[in-house]
Scaffold this active site. Sequence first.
Site, PDB file in Angstrom:
ATOM      1  N   LEU A  54      10.323 -20.587  -5.560  1.00  0.00           N
ATOM      2  CA  LEU A  54       9.390 -19.701  -4.854  1.00  0.00           C
ATOM      3  C   LEU A  54       8.037 -19.756  -5.549  1.00  0.00           C
ATOM      4  CD1 LEU A  54       8.910 -17.148  -2.884  1.00  0.00           C
ATOM      5  CD2 LEU A  54       9.417 -15.777  -4.908  1.00  0.00           C
ATOM      6  N   ASP A  96       0.834  -1.211   0.000  1.00  0.00           N
ATOM      7  CA  ASP A  96       0.000   0.000   0.000  1.00  0.00           C
ATOM      8  C   ASP A  96       0.866   1.257   0.000  1.00  0.00           C
ATOM      9  OD1 ASP A  96      -2.373   1.391  -0.033  1.00  0.00           O
ATOM     10  OD2 ASP A  96      -2.709   1.251   2.134  1.00  0.00           O
ATOM     11  N   HIS A 117       2.341   3.563  -8.976  1.00  0.00           N
ATOM     12  CA  HIS A 117       2.129   2.144  -9.276  1.00  0.00           C
ATOM     13  C   HIS A 117       3.312   1.585 -10.077  1.00  0.00           C
ATOM     14  CE1 HIS A 117      -1.762   2.350  -7.515  1.00  0.00           C
ATOM     15  NE2 HIS A 117      -2.325   3.067  -8.467  1.00  0.00           N
TER      16      HIS A 117
END
Length: 248
Positions: free
Chosen positions: A132, A21, A38
């Site tokens: 991962l 955030d 962003h």
Amino acid sequence: MSELTEITQKPPLEHLAIIMDGNGRWAKQRELPRIAGHQQGVEAVTQIVDECVRHGIRFLSLFAFSSENWGRPRQEVDALMGLLLQYLSSQRQKMLAEGIRLRVIGDLSRLSEPVQAALADAERETSQGQTLTLILALSYGGRDEIMRATKKVAQQALDGHLDINQLDNRSFSTFLDTGDLPEPDLMIRTSGEVRISNFLLWQAAYAELYFTDVFWPDFDAVELQKALDDYLRRKRRFGLTDDQVKGE
Ligand code: IPE
Ligand code: IPE
Ligand code: MG
């Protein structure tokens, strides 16, 4: 306590979840459009994925777009989807080379056809990755996920495939989008907000929570290390007493 005992008592960190955030505020501070935040946020994602591989973390869940984020201005939603497509194509080679397996959770039916197709391709291509598992939460809301799971359970019961009396926490969780994934051990939220915002509501029941004021685009290896150091000092009890947890 010997140093060795202390080390072996550190809680394992198999699954890290992050609520990324603060992109908009990062941009605003610099008098840039929100989308620039962003864009910078994607850079942070790339770096944190590398760091998780380096730390040997097996599962990384990133909250990238919530079911509530659909309510944002159309232009911002479109820009975010564009960044997602760019991210997928730019990371393809690296994910394959490094054994990173992509998984997507959320109500994907709300995403556009091209986005759905790109995600399905990336999931399929990387499905053999062993290093991962990168879980992207897109069009994701914890309540929405629990509701969709409940409907699946109800349908199976109606069809006579499931005995409701046999349903328990463990079997219910297999109906969630994360059905085959471990629960998060540590959940980080950046940007100073101290809330969950509908992320992994069921799965985070016993996650350790870590909040930092740093905006997501500024969250780097050093900030991650701070969170990991903090986590290693936590004592996870899962409802038991200290003595029970120590195995005494
Ligand atoms: C997080 O940053 C990214 C998404 C929710 C898509 P925000 O866009 O929420 O940034 P702030 O909270 O407005 O600063
Ligand atoms: C949470 O951030 C969702 C993501 C990080 C994708 P928001 O910015 O949407 O959360 P609120 O609105 O501040 O709770
Ligand atoms: Mg926000």
